[in-house]
Motif scaffolding. Structure first.
Motif, short mmCIF file in Angstrom:
data_model
loop_
_atom_site.label_atom_id
_atom_site.label_comp_id
_atom_site.label_asym_id
_atom_site.label_seq_id
_atom_site.Cartn_x
_atom_site.Cartn_y
_atom_site.Cartn_z
N ARG A 151 0.82 -1.22 0.00
CA ARG A 151 0.00 0.00 0.00
C ARG A 151 0.85 1.27 0.00
NH1 ARG A 151 -1.99 -4.10 2.66
NH2 ARG A 151 -4.21 -4.63 2.57
N ASN A 152 2.09 1.16 -0.49
CA ASN A 152 3.00 2.31 -0.40
C ASN A 152 2.51 3.52 -1.19
OD1 ASN A 152 3.43 1.12 -2.88
ND2 ASN A 152 5.66 1.13 -2.75
N LYS A 153 1.92 3.29 -2.36
CA LYS A 153 1.43 4.42 -3.16
C LYS A 153 0.28 5.13 -2.46
CE LYS A 153 2.82 2.45 -7.61
NZ LYS A 153 2.36 2.00 -8.95
N LEU A 154 -0.66 4.35 -1.93
CA LEU A 154 -1.79 4.94 -1.23
C LEU A 154 -1.32 5.71 0.00
CD1 LEU A 154 -4.83 5.30 -0.77
CD2 LEU A 154 -4.82 3.10 0.44
N ILE A 155 -0.40 5.13 0.75
CA ILE A 155 0.12 5.79 1.95
C ILE A 155 0.80 7.11 1.58
CG2 ILE A 155 1.80 5.61 3.82
CD1 ILE A 155 1.23 2.59 3.85
N ALA A 156 1.60 7.09 0.51
CA ALA A 156 2.29 8.31 0.08
C ALA A 156 1.30 9.40 -0.31
CB ALA A 156 3.22 7.99 -1.08
N ILE A 157 0.26 9.03 -1.06
CA ILE A 157 -0.74 10.00 -1.49
C ILE A 157 -1.46 10.61 -0.28
CG2 ILE A 157 -2.94 10.26 -2.70
CD1 ILE A 157 -1.92 8.16 -4.69
N VAL A 158 -1.82 9.75 0.67
CA VAL A 158 -2.53 10.24 1.86
C VAL A 158 -1.65 11.19 2.68
CG1 VAL A 158 -3.52 9.53 4.08
CG2 VAL A 158 -4.06 8.25 2.00
N LEU A 159 -0.37 10.86 2.83
CA LEU A 159 0.53 11.70 3.61
C LEU A 159 0.75 13.06 2.94
CD1 LEU A 159 3.19 9.09 4.79
CD2 LEU A 159 1.40 10.18 6.15
N VAL A 160 0.95 13.05 1.62
CA VAL A 160 1.12 14.32 0.90
C VAL A 160 -0.15 15.15 0.97
CG1 VAL A 160 1.50 15.36 -1.36
CG2 VAL A 160 2.91 13.42 -0.63
N ALA A 161 -1.30 14.49 0.82
CA ALA A 161 -2.58 15.21 0.92
C ALA A 161 -2.76 15.81 2.31
CB ALA A 161 -3.74 14.25 0.61
N PHE A 162 -2.30 15.10 3.33
CA PHE A 162 -2.39 15.60 4.70
C PHE A 162 -1.54 16.86 4.87
CE2 PHE A 162 -0.78 15.53 9.13
CZ PHE A 162 -2.00 15.71 9.79
N ILE A 163 -0.33 16.85 4.29
CA ILE A 163 0.54 18.03 4.37
C ILE A 163 -0.10 19.23 3.68
CG2 ILE A 163 2.77 18.98 3.64
CD1 ILE A 163 3.93 16.18 3.93
N ILE A 164 -0.65 19.01 2.48
CA ILE A 164 -1.29 20.10 1.74
C ILE A 164 -2.51 20.61 2.51
CG2 ILE A 164 -2.43 20.75 -0.41
CD1 ILE A 164 0.59 20.32 -0.60
N ALA A 165 -3.27 19.70 3.13
CA ALA A 165 -4.43 20.12 3.93
C ALA A 165 -4.00 21.00 5.10
CB ALA A 165 -5.18 18.88 4.43
N LEU A 166 -2.87 20.67 5.72
CA LEU A 166 -2.37 21.50 6.82
C LEU A 166 -2.01 22.90 6.32
CD1 LEU A 166 0.00 19.10 8.81
CD2 LEU A 166 -2.15 20.09 9.59
N ILE A 226 -3.20 24.49 3.63
CA ILE A 226 -4.41 25.22 3.27
C ILE A 226 -5.15 25.68 4.51
CG2 ILE A 226 -6.67 25.02 2.16
CD1 ILE A 226 -5.38 23.13 0.15
N ALA A 227 -5.20 24.82 5.53
CA ALA A 227 -5.87 25.19 6.78
C ALA A 227 -5.19 26.38 7.44
CB ALA A 227 -5.91 24.01 7.73
N LYS A 228 -3.85 26.37 7.40
CA LYS A 228 -3.11 27.45 8.04
C LYS A 228 -3.16 28.74 7.23
CE LYS A 228 1.34 28.43 10.23
NZ LYS A 228 2.68 27.91 10.57
N GLN A 229 -3.27 28.62 5.91
CA GLN A 229 -3.23 29.80 5.04
C GLN A 229 -4.58 30.13 4.41
OE1 GLN A 229 -0.31 31.54 4.79
NE2 GLN A 229 0.44 30.07 6.29
N ARG A 230 -5.67 29.57 4.94
CA ARG A 230 -6.97 29.74 4.29
C ARG A 230 -7.39 31.21 4.23
NH1 ARG A 230 -7.73 27.66 9.30
NH2 ARG A 230 -9.19 28.71 10.72
N THR A 231 -7.09 31.99 5.27
CA THR A 231 -7.47 33.40 5.27
C THR A 231 -6.76 34.15 4.16
OG1 THR A 231 -7.80 33.33 7.66
CG2 THR A 231 -7.58 35.50 6.65
#
Length: 216
Positions: free
Chosen positions: A99-114, A116-121
């Motif tokens: 599941r390495n590809k899925l794990i990598a995608i989820v982790l990168v998406a988590f970083i981008i979500a952080l 966006i959450a921090k810079q949403r304003t």
């Protein structure tokens, strides 16, 4: 614009992406050489990135080199140590490998979500501010491609493809993580925007190789 300058500098310093050997294989480069470049650039990053920022000197938009070193050491060496222990457990290592590809995608998406959450304003207040960032990012990645391609000018085509791929396909996720922890908001947003351009890199590389094929 010191924020742009710092962000471009950070983007240029991050090591080669772990996916570079796969892209090198797709485009016809040397896979073994690309693996070596990934390994060397990643292991050297905890020393080279703080060293390069120390040459700039202290400013309002650059962190202390020691803070960068500690973060990079944790991000790079702890996973290596964890791997040395985890590889002995076949059930766990097999689960991760499958599941390495899925794990990598989820982790990168988590970083981008952080990010966006921090810079949403900032993002919502002026969406058009992303356009110059995207344009500069595109220029940076094309520059990385050209540097890699002409670094071995006169070399065989496979070698040039390898260096161009490893130069352009860099570890943006690591850059986003460093920006999120140690840099001001403008730098964070710029490096996060580079993820959007990064998704276009296979098409850019394919276009360049087609053009070079015709010129040869």
């Amino acid at each position: 614009m010191p924020q742009y300058a710092t962000a471009v500098f950070l983007l240029a310093l991050v090591p080669t992406a772990v996916s570079s050997p796969a892209f090198a294989a797709v485009f016809g480069g040397h896979v073994a050489s690309s693996f070596a470049l990934v390994l060397l650039s990643t292991l050297a990053a905890p020393l080279l990135i703080p060293l390069q920022f120390s040459l700039i000197g202290n400013s309002a938009v650059t962190p202390a080199p020691m803070f960068l070193f500690k973060t990079l050491a944790l991000c790079i060496f702890i996973p290596v140590i964890a791997y040395l222990f985890a590889k002995k457990h076949r059930a766990f290592s097999g689960y991760v490998y499958d599941r390495n590809k899925l794990i990598a995608i989820v982790l990168v998406a988590f970083i981008i979500a952080l990010v966006i959450a921090k810079q949403r304003t900032l993002i919502l207040s002026d969406v058009s501010a992303l356009l110059p960032m995207l344009a500069i990012n595109l220029f940076c990645f094309v520059s990385f491609l050209l540097v890699g391609w002409f670094f071995v000018r006169g070399g065989e085509r496979k070698q040039r493809i390898t260096y161009a791929t490893c130069s352009m396909f860099n570890n943006v996720a690591l850059g986003v993580s460093l920006a999120l922890l140690h840099f001001p908001s403008d730098v964070i947003l710029f490096v996060a925007a580079s993820e959007m351009i990064w998704s276009l890199l296979p098409a850019i590389m394919n276009f360049w190789l087609r053009k070079q094929g015709h010129s040869d």
